[in-house]
Design an enzyme around this catalytic site. Structure first.
Site, PDB file in Angstrom:
ATOM      1  N   ASP A 169       8.371 -44.902  41.842  1.00  9.67           N
ATOM      2  CA  ASP A 169       7.643 -44.178  42.882  1.00  9.67           C
ATOM      3  C   ASP A 169       6.582 -45.106  43.448  1.00  9.67           C
ATOM      4  O   ASP A 169       6.174 -46.073  42.792  1.00  9.67           O
ATOM      5  CB  ASP A 169       7.007 -42.916  42.296  1.00  9.67           C
ATOM      6  CG  ASP A 169       6.790 -41.835  43.347  1.00  9.67           C
ATOM      7  OD1 ASP A 169       7.556 -40.857  43.367  1.00  9.67           O
ATOM      8  OD2 ASP A 169       5.844 -41.980  44.168  1.00  9.67           O
ATOM      9  N   ARG A 192      -7.262 -35.581  53.891  1.00 12.27           N
ATOM     10  CA  ARG A 192      -7.124 -36.603  52.853  1.00 12.27           C
ATOM     11  C   ARG A 192      -7.966 -37.836  53.129  1.00 12.27           C
ATOM     12  O   ARG A 192      -8.504 -38.442  52.206  1.00 12.27           O
ATOM     13  CB  ARG A 192      -5.637 -36.950  52.695  1.00 12.27           C
ATOM     14  CG  ARG A 192      -4.912 -35.903  51.879  1.00 12.27           C
ATOM     15  CD  ARG A 192      -3.448 -35.766  52.203  1.00 12.27           C
ATOM     16  NE  ARG A 192      -2.880 -34.692  51.389  1.00 12.27           N
ATOM     17  CZ  ARG A 192      -3.013 -33.401  51.673  1.00 12.27           C
ATOM     18  NH1 ARG A 192      -3.702 -33.029  52.754  1.00 12.27           N
ATOM     19  NH2 ARG A 192      -2.474 -32.477  50.899  1.00 12.27           N
TER      20      ARG A 192
END
Length: 282
Positions: free
Chosen positions: A146, A38
């Site tokens: 979130d 990532r």
């Protein structure tokens, strides 16, 4: 940077520390491959030549790249009616207790955090419409939050594939969704409008406090990614976001009793949940 190049041990530690301070999530050497993949994607995306160049850019940049980085490391595996025994407990037990101190027309607030791409808060809305006889007697406010801004955008759009809907009956899908094609369905606009979405970092009090207080909080399968200190901070923030007597539902592998002494354990026939006591403890 060549996508086959690995970051050094020191670089890995610096990145893990940065993510921990920003999110509370812990990344150890066992997650090294996951982290490297990532971070290399973000290095390429920002046209940085190396980890050192990217990290300098990250620390000097505005919030945008920090958001992109955090988004890259969040886990968003979910589907409708996941752990539906807790939804059954919500309609049969938790709300029954919460409305004893309310009058018809009063507000009932339910928080789904983290909410990922919206399956959980929309599941709560559908479940109550289908299973709670008093659903029309109260003003029900559902908030989904979130840390990942990408999933919040997807949640607001409300488009889902077959896997997300796999536990819903064809009748429920027909009642609450309209098909876009053979692979995608969008939840009806009325339901999309019934859920408010917001970005929240659970370890940042300045972000949790403005959400207000709730009757019930669903906080499932996120605290397992935190260390003890981050779990304690998150638990205290969640406690502050509960009304006295309000409930919190965790994932089936999580236990608030191991995290914080602030909550009471409540055992119902279908689920174990945790409650903020009616009176403050000394």
């Amino acid at each position: 940077m060549d996508d086959t190049q690995q970051i050094t041990e020191d670089e890995f530690k610096r990145l893990a520390d940065f993510l921990y301070r920003r999110t509370g999530m812990v990344f150890t050497e066992t997650k090294r491959y996951y982290v490297e993949r990532r971070i290399i994607e973000r290095i390429v995306a920002t046209s940085s030549r190396s980890f050192a160049g990217y990290f300098a850019y990250l620390r000097s940049e505005t919030r945008n790249e920090v958001e992109h980085l955090i988004n890259a490391f969040t886990v968003n595996e979910t589907y409708f009616y996941r752990e539906d025994h807790q939804l059954a407990c919500l309609s049969s037990d938790l709300l029954k207790e919460r409305v004893t101190a309310k009058r018809p027309g009063d507000t009932i607030r339910i928080w789904s955090v983290p909410c990922s791409t919206g399956e959980e808060p929309y599941s709560i809305a559908i479940w109550l419409l289908e299973n709670w006889k008093d659903v029309d007697a109260y003003d029900i406010e559902i908030v989904g939050s979130d840390i990942d801004t990408r999933v919040l955008e997807a949640a607001a759009e409300g488009i889902f594939g077959k896997r997300a809907l796999m536990r819903l009956s064809p009748e429920l899908i027909e009642r609450y969704f309209h098909g876009l094609d053979d692979e995608r369905w969008q939840i009806l606009e009325d339901l999309r409008q019934s859920v408010r979405f917001s970005r929240v970092n659970l370890i940042e009090t300045k972000e949790t406090r403005p959400q207000g207080r709730f009757d019930v909080i669903f906080c499932r399968n996120v605290l397992i990614y935190f260390d003890d200190e981050s779990r304690r901070i998150a638990a205290e923030n969640l406690y502050d976001n509960l009304l006295p007597g309000g409930f919190i539902c965790l994932g089936h592998t999580e236990s608030m009793s191991r995290i914080s002494p602030l909550f009471e354990v409540c055992r119902y026939s279908g689920a174990i949940v945790y409650r903020r006591p009616q009176e403050l403890r000394a």
